[in-house]
Design a protein around this motif. Sequence first.
Motif, short mmCIF file in Angstrom:
data_model
loop_
_atom_site.label_atom_id
_atom_site.label_comp_id
_atom_site.label_asym_id
_atom_site.label_seq_id
_atom_site.Cartn_x
_atom_site.Cartn_y
_atom_site.Cartn_z
N ARG A 12 -13.44 -71.27 -36.00
CA ARG A 12 -13.59 -71.54 -34.56
C ARG A 12 -14.68 -70.67 -33.94
NH1 ARG A 12 -11.06 -74.08 -30.05
NH2 ARG A 12 -12.71 -73.88 -28.52
N GLU A 13 -14.76 -69.41 -34.34
CA GLU A 13 -15.79 -68.51 -33.80
C GLU A 13 -17.19 -68.99 -34.20
OE1 GLU A 13 -13.44 -64.23 -33.61
OE2 GLU A 13 -14.35 -64.85 -35.50
N ARG A 14 -17.33 -69.46 -35.45
CA ARG A 14 -18.63 -69.99 -35.89
C ARG A 14 -18.99 -71.24 -35.10
NH1 ARG A 14 -16.51 -68.50 -40.99
NH2 ARG A 14 -15.93 -70.64 -41.46
N PHE A 15 -18.01 -72.09 -34.87
CA PHE A 15 -18.21 -73.31 -34.09
C PHE A 15 -18.67 -72.96 -32.68
CE2 PHE A 15 -16.69 -76.75 -31.34
CZ PHE A 15 -17.12 -77.88 -32.03
N ASP A 16 -17.97 -72.05 -32.04
CA ASP A 16 -18.31 -71.63 -30.68
C ASP A 16 -19.68 -70.95 -30.62
OD1 ASP A 16 -15.93 -72.67 -29.71
OD2 ASP A 16 -14.89 -70.73 -29.69
N ALA A 17 -20.00 -70.17 -31.67
CA ALA A 17 -21.28 -69.46 -31.70
C ALA A 17 -22.46 -70.44 -31.73
CB ALA A 17 -21.34 -68.53 -32.91
N ARG A 18 -22.24 -71.61 -32.28
CA ARG A 18 -23.29 -72.63 -32.33
C ARG A 18 -23.44 -73.36 -30.99
NH1 ARG A 18 -25.58 -74.03 -37.45
NH2 ARG A 18 -25.25 -72.14 -38.64
N GLY A 19 -22.52 -73.11 -30.07
CA GLY A 19 -22.62 -73.71 -28.75
C GLY A 19 -22.07 -75.13 -28.65
N PHE A 20 -21.28 -75.53 -29.63
CA PHE A 20 -20.71 -76.88 -29.60
C PHE A 20 -19.50 -76.94 -28.69
CE2 PHE A 20 -22.41 -77.05 -34.12
CZ PHE A 20 -23.45 -77.89 -33.82
N SER A 21 -19.27 -78.11 -28.12
CA SER A 21 -18.08 -78.38 -27.33
C SER A 21 -17.11 -79.17 -28.20
CB SER A 21 -18.46 -79.21 -26.11
OG SER A 21 -17.36 -79.93 -25.61
N PRO A 22 -15.85 -78.74 -28.32
CA PRO A 22 -14.89 -79.50 -29.14
C PRO A 22 -14.75 -80.95 -28.70
CG PRO A 22 -14.00 -77.35 -28.64
CD PRO A 22 -15.25 -77.50 -27.82
N MET A 23 -14.70 -81.18 -27.40
CA MET A 23 -14.54 -82.56 -26.89
C MET A 23 -15.75 -83.41 -27.27
SD MET A 23 -12.57 -84.50 -25.34
CE MET A 23 -12.32 -85.82 -24.21
N ALA A 24 -16.94 -82.92 -27.05
CA ALA A 24 -18.16 -83.67 -27.36
C ALA A 24 -18.31 -83.87 -28.87
CB ALA A 24 -19.38 -82.96 -26.79
#
Length: 82
Positions: free
Chosen positions: A12-24
């Motif tokens: 999750r931290e890696r996902f957030d670090a990339r600036g992605f939105s879970p919904m999108a």
Amino acid sequence: MSRKSFKEMTLRERFDARGFSPMAYAKAYGVDRSTLYDVFKGISTGTKTSNKKSGDVRKIISQLKKDEIWIGPLPWKKKEEE
């Protein structure tokens, strides 16, 4: 305070670090956002025993791997090789 390396971060931290939105992200790849969150938590792995949505889980994990967020082998590949 030391900063974690990319490999030390959680999925999750890696996902957030990339600036992605879970919904999108979920919408872009045609899966439920709850499925994406289950992958983040480790509840869903895409193996036959993980849940009934393994097709969606495999799709999202494969995409996370392509986006260099998922580190390591794909869970179902590891099972098939054993």
